[in-house]
Every structure is written in structure tokens, then in C-alpha cells.
Design an enzyme around this catalytic site. Structure first.
Site, PDB file in Angstrom:
ATOM      1  N   ARG A  92     -45.191  14.504  29.158  1.00 28.34           N
ATOM      2  CA  ARG A  92     -44.716  13.141  29.388  1.00 28.34           C
ATOM      3  C   ARG A  92     -43.531  12.870  28.466  1.00 28.34           C
ATOM      4  O   ARG A  92     -43.523  13.308  27.304  1.00 28.34           O
ATOM      5  CB  ARG A  92     -45.830  12.138  29.103  1.00 28.34           C
ATOM      6  CG  ARG A  92     -45.418  10.689  29.365  1.00 28.34           C
ATOM      7  CD  ARG A  92     -46.498   9.723  28.932  1.00 28.34           C
ATOM      8  NE  ARG A  92     -46.056   8.338  29.097  1.00 28.34           N
ATOM      9  CZ  ARG A  92     -46.701   7.286  28.611  1.00 28.34           C
ATOM     10  NH1 ARG A  92     -47.823   7.450  27.936  1.00 28.34           N
ATOM     11  NH2 ARG A  92     -46.224   6.069  28.803  1.00 28.34           N
ATOM     12  N   HIS A  93     -42.539  12.165  28.968  1.00 27.21           N
ATOM     13  CA  HIS A  93     -41.354  11.841  28.187  1.00 27.21           C
ATOM     14  C   HIS A  93     -41.697  11.065  26.918  1.00 27.21           C
ATOM     15  O   HIS A  93     -42.764  10.463  26.798  1.00 27.21           O
ATOM     16  CB  HIS A  93     -40.378  11.016  29.034  1.00 27.21           C
ATOM     17  CG  HIS A  93     -40.941   9.698  29.465  1.00 27.21           C
ATOM     18  ND1 HIS A  93     -40.968   8.591  28.645  1.00 27.21           N
ATOM     19  CD2 HIS A  93     -41.533   9.319  30.621  1.00 27.21           C
ATOM     20  CE1 HIS A  93     -41.540   7.586  29.273  1.00 27.21           C
ATOM     21  NE2 HIS A  93     -41.901   7.996  30.485  1.00 27.21           N
ATOM     22  N   GLY A  94     -40.737  11.057  25.980  1.00 30.17           N
ATOM     23  CA  GLY A  94     -40.882  10.269  24.769  1.00 30.17           C
ATOM     24  C   GLY A  94     -40.742   8.778  25.047  1.00 30.17           C
ATOM     25  O   GLY A  94     -40.442   8.351  26.165  1.00 30.17           O
TER      26      GLY A  94
ATOM     27  N   TYR B 156     -38.362   0.499  27.464  1.00 27.18           N
ATOM     28  CA  TYR B 156     -39.336  -0.278  28.227  1.00 27.18           C
ATOM     29  C   TYR B 156     -40.753  -0.043  27.713  1.00 27.18           C
ATOM     30  O   TYR B 156     -41.573  -0.959  27.712  1.00 27.18           O
ATOM     31  CB  TYR B 156     -39.252   0.064  29.715  1.00 27.18           C
ATOM     32  CG  TYR B 156     -38.228  -0.739  30.492  1.00 27.18           C
ATOM     33  CD1 TYR B 156     -37.112  -1.285  29.875  1.00 27.18           C
ATOM     34  CD2 TYR B 156     -38.388  -0.944  31.871  1.00 27.18           C
ATOM     35  CE1 TYR B 156     -36.176  -2.010  30.596  1.00 27.18           C
ATOM     36  CE2 TYR B 156     -37.458  -1.672  32.599  1.00 27.18           C
ATOM     37  CZ  TYR B 156     -36.354  -2.201  31.955  1.00 27.18           C
ATOM     38  OH  TYR B 156     -35.432  -2.921  32.669  1.00 27.18           O
TER      39      TYR B 156
ATOM     40  N   GLY C 195     -41.613   2.328  35.976  1.00 25.37           N
ATOM     41  CA  GLY C 195     -41.407   2.862  37.320  1.00 25.37           C
ATOM     42  C   GLY C 195     -40.101   3.613  37.464  1.00 25.37           C
ATOM     43  O   GLY C 195     -39.752   4.474  36.656  1.00 25.37           O
TER      44      GLY C 195
ATOM     45  N   ARG D  58     -35.033   9.153  30.845  1.00 28.03           N
ATOM     46  CA  ARG D  58     -35.983   9.321  29.757  1.00 28.03           C
ATOM     47  C   ARG D  58     -36.671  10.680  29.819  1.00 28.03           C
ATOM     48  O   ARG D  58     -36.975  11.283  28.782  1.00 28.03           O
ATOM     49  CB  ARG D  58     -37.008   8.182  29.760  1.00 28.03           C
ATOM     50  CG  ARG D  58     -37.822   8.009  31.043  1.00 28.03           C
ATOM     51  CD  ARG D  58     -38.525   6.658  31.015  1.00 28.03           C
ATOM     52  NE  ARG D  58     -39.427   6.421  32.137  1.00 28.03           N
ATOM     53  CZ  ARG D  58     -39.053   5.927  33.313  1.00 28.03           C
ATOM     54  NH1 ARG D  58     -37.778   5.630  33.534  1.00 28.03           N
ATOM     55  NH2 ARG D  58     -39.949   5.708  34.269  1.00 28.03           N
TER      56      ARG D  58
ATOM     57  N   GLU E 146     -41.481   8.656  38.149  1.00 24.41           N
ATOM     58  CA  GLU E 146     -42.653   7.810  37.923  1.00 24.41           C
ATOM     59  C   GLU E 146     -43.015   7.060  39.201  1.00 24.41           C
ATOM     60  O   GLU E 146     -42.198   6.916  40.121  1.00 24.41           O
ATOM     61  CB  GLU E 146     -42.342   6.841  36.771  1.00 24.41           C
ATOM     62  CG  GLU E 146     -43.428   5.833  36.434  1.00 24.41           C
ATOM     63  CD  GLU E 146     -44.754   6.452  36.055  1.00 24.41           C
ATOM     64  OE1 GLU E 146     -45.423   6.986  36.967  1.00 24.41           O
ATOM     65  OE2 GLU E 146     -45.139   6.392  34.877  1.00 24.41           O
TER      66      GLU E 146
ATOM     67  N   TYR F 296     -43.196   0.802  40.893  1.00 24.57           N
ATOM     68  CA  TYR F 296     -44.075  -0.347  40.712  1.00 24.57           C
ATOM     69  C   TYR F 296     -43.691  -1.560  41.546  1.00 24.57           C
ATOM     70  O   TYR F 296     -44.229  -2.647  41.346  1.00 24.57           O
ATOM     71  CB  TYR F 296     -44.127  -0.736  39.238  1.00 24.57           C
ATOM     72  CG  TYR F 296     -45.180   0.009  38.451  1.00 24.57           C
ATOM     73  CD1 TYR F 296     -46.542  -0.210  38.685  1.00 24.57           C
ATOM     74  CD2 TYR F 296     -44.827   0.933  37.479  1.00 24.57           C
ATOM     75  CE1 TYR F 296     -47.505   0.465  37.967  1.00 24.57           C
ATOM     76  CE2 TYR F 296     -45.796   1.617  36.751  1.00 24.57           C
ATOM     77  CZ  TYR F 296     -47.132   1.376  37.000  1.00 24.57           C
ATOM     78  OH  TYR F 296     -48.088   2.046  36.290  1.00 24.57           O
TER      79      TYR F 296
ATOM     80  N   ARG G 152     -51.947  -1.175  37.868  1.00 21.58           N
ATOM     81  CA  ARG G 152     -51.370  -0.316  36.833  1.00 21.58           C
ATOM     82  C   ARG G 152     -51.847   1.132  36.952  1.00 21.58           C
ATOM     83  O   ARG G 152     -51.042   2.049  36.957  1.00 21.58           O
ATOM     84  CB  ARG G 152     -51.690  -0.883  35.449  1.00 21.58           C
ATOM     85  CG  ARG G 152     -50.879  -0.215  34.358  1.00 21.58           C
ATOM     86  CD  ARG G 152     -51.102  -0.864  33.015  1.00 21.58           C
ATOM     87  NE  ARG G 152     -50.330  -0.206  31.978  1.00 21.58           N
ATOM     88  CZ  ARG G 152     -50.581  -0.317  30.691  1.00 21.58           C
ATOM     89  NH1 ARG G 152     -51.582  -1.065  30.283  1.00 21.58           N
ATOM     90  NH2 ARG G 152     -49.839   0.317  29.803  1.00 21.58           N
TER      91      ARG G 152
ATOM     92  N   ASN H 240     -47.905   8.579  35.288  1.00 22.06           N
ATOM     93  CA  ASN H 240     -48.650   8.534  36.540  1.00 22.06           C
ATOM     94  C   ASN H 240     -48.501   9.813  37.359  1.00 22.06           C
ATOM     95  O   ASN H 240     -49.392  10.161  38.137  1.00 22.06           O
ATOM     96  CB  ASN H 240     -48.226   7.320  37.370  1.00 22.06           C
ATOM     97  CG  ASN H 240     -48.863   6.047  36.870  1.00 22.06           C
ATOM     98  OD1 ASN H 240     -50.080   5.984  36.671  1.00 22.06           O
ATOM     99  ND2 ASN H 240     -48.062   5.025  36.638  1.00 22.06           N
TER     100      ASN H 240
END
Length: 218
Positions: free
Chosen positions: A8-10, A14, A22, A60, A87, A90, A109, A177
Site C-alpha cells: 500500500r502506498h505511503g 488526503y 478514491g 501516491r 483505488e 468513492y 467505506r 481497497n
């Protein structure tokens, strides 16, 4: 036995502001860049060799991958970018502060099957206005994790899995996600409440059939 590294990115701006991110494209924070480079150092110290990388179309994730590969002296390996690793979209929740959203909307979520309210076609946040997605006939404007899994499995079947089976070291740098969808597919674990740490390499050891033997965090 094969290995797959998921990352997962750093931290993004946001994330720091506790917003639904999203397909929005905020940059990494200074902390996020530290997390990215630390992931690269962890992989290097653990003796991992990477031959090819997959990453989403969002900065990201791309900058996280660059930090990892720089720390590993592997900026030269091929990188494949795909919107299928983006991602979850959303919908109308994009960019909203999580704590300000009414409780009845927070169910979107981590829910597997329920889509949030979709963006209207004329909303400036709609992906159809983004040149990155100009080749998509119907870019998503609100997705469930199931929707994410369906697009992810196309990339898995036709691109990621063949690279693993060829014996190459594969890293997929993506989003929370997407990793939840991956874990649900590989292990059947429910996505609700499944926490995915930022910047911590998740390693899957896979059998000849690409079924998981074990999973662990470095």
C-alpha cells in the site's frame, strides 16, 4: 514456491486529512515518502529481488514505488501502470472528510457489495474528464469492493499471474481497497474491518497453482 509482494502506498495528504480519497490524486506527504523509502529498505534488507512492478495510475502509488525501487537500486526494472490497480472510486464521497460524513454513508467505506452514490456525468471529479482514462469507454463513478475485485482479476489473470509463473519477482504497489480485494480473492477473508498498513510490504508465498501457502508482513 512463488512470492508476490503487495504494498500500500505511503501517507497522502488526503490520508492525513482523513478524507475519502478514491480516484482523487493527492500527493504523498513527507511522512508518506519516508514510509515508501522504508519499505524499500525493508525489502532490500530481507534479500528480495524484484524483476517487474505493477502500479496504479495515481501519483501516491507511483511515487511510493519510485521510492521503493530507488532504495533497492532497481529503478531500471519495467513498470506497468494500470487503472485496474486504482483505488476504489468513492463516487460522491470523493474528497469528503470521513468524520463529517453522516453515519449512514460510512457503511460504504469497507463494504464489499454496496456502491456509494455515483458522481453525475457532469461532475468535474468524474474520471471521464481526466486524460489518463480517455481510453475507457465507461470509467467508474462509484464502486463497491466487488467492482474493484472484478477489474483487478482481469489484470491478475492476464498480466500479473503469468509474470509470477515465469519465475520473476513481482511487486504490486496499490491501494488499501485493492489489497483488500486481493486478500478476499486469494484467502476468502472478509473485507469489512480488514486493516492494510501503509508502506509495509505484504508477502504472499504461493504454490504452483498460485494458491496462498502463507502471508506475512515484513
Amino acid at each position: 514456491m512463488y512470492k508476490l509482494v503487495l504494498l500500500r502506498h505511503g501517507q497522502s495528504s488526503y490520508n492525513a486529512e482523513r478524507r475519502f480519497t478514491g480516484w482523487s490524486d493527492p500527493d504523498l506527504t513527507a511522512q508518506g515518502m519516508i514510509e515508501a523509502r522504508e519499505a524499500g529498505r525493508i525489502l532490500r534488507r530481507s534479500g528480495y529481488t524484484l524483476d517487474i512492478a505493477f502500479v496504479s495510475m495515481l501519483r501516491r502509488a507511483i511515487k511510493t514505488l519510485c521510492g521503493v525501487l530507488d532504495e533497492m537500486d532497481l529503478l531500471w526494472i519495467p513498470v506497468r501502470k494500470s487503472w485496474m490497480l486504482n483505488e476504489r472510486h468513492y463516487g460522491e464521497l470523493e474528497g469528503q472528510i470521513i468524520d463529517d460524513v453522516p453515519d449512514e454513508l460510512k457503511m460504504y467505506r469497507h463494504s464489499f457489495d454496496i456502491r456509494p452514490p455515483a458522481l453525475s456525468e457532469d461532475d468535474p471529479r468524474h474520471p471521464r474528464f481526466d486524460r489518463r482514462y480517455s481510453d475507457l469507454e465507461s470509467p467508474p463513478a462509484g464502486e463497491s469492493i466487488r467492482d474493484v475485485q472484478e477489474r483487478l482479476l482481469i489484470l491478475w489473470t492476464y498480466e500479473i499471474a503469468p509474470e509470477i509463473l515465469s519465475g520473476r519477482g513481482v511487486i504490486v504497489t496499490t491501494h488499501a481497497n485493492v489489497i483488500r480485494a486481493f486478500m478476499n480473492y486469494l484467502e476468502g477473508v472478509p473485507t469489512e474491518g480488514l486493516m492494510v498498513p501503509r508502506g509495509r510490504p505484504i508477502v504472499y508465498e504461493l504454490g504452483e497453482d498460485l494458491k496462498p501457502i502463507r502471508r506475512y508482513c515484513l
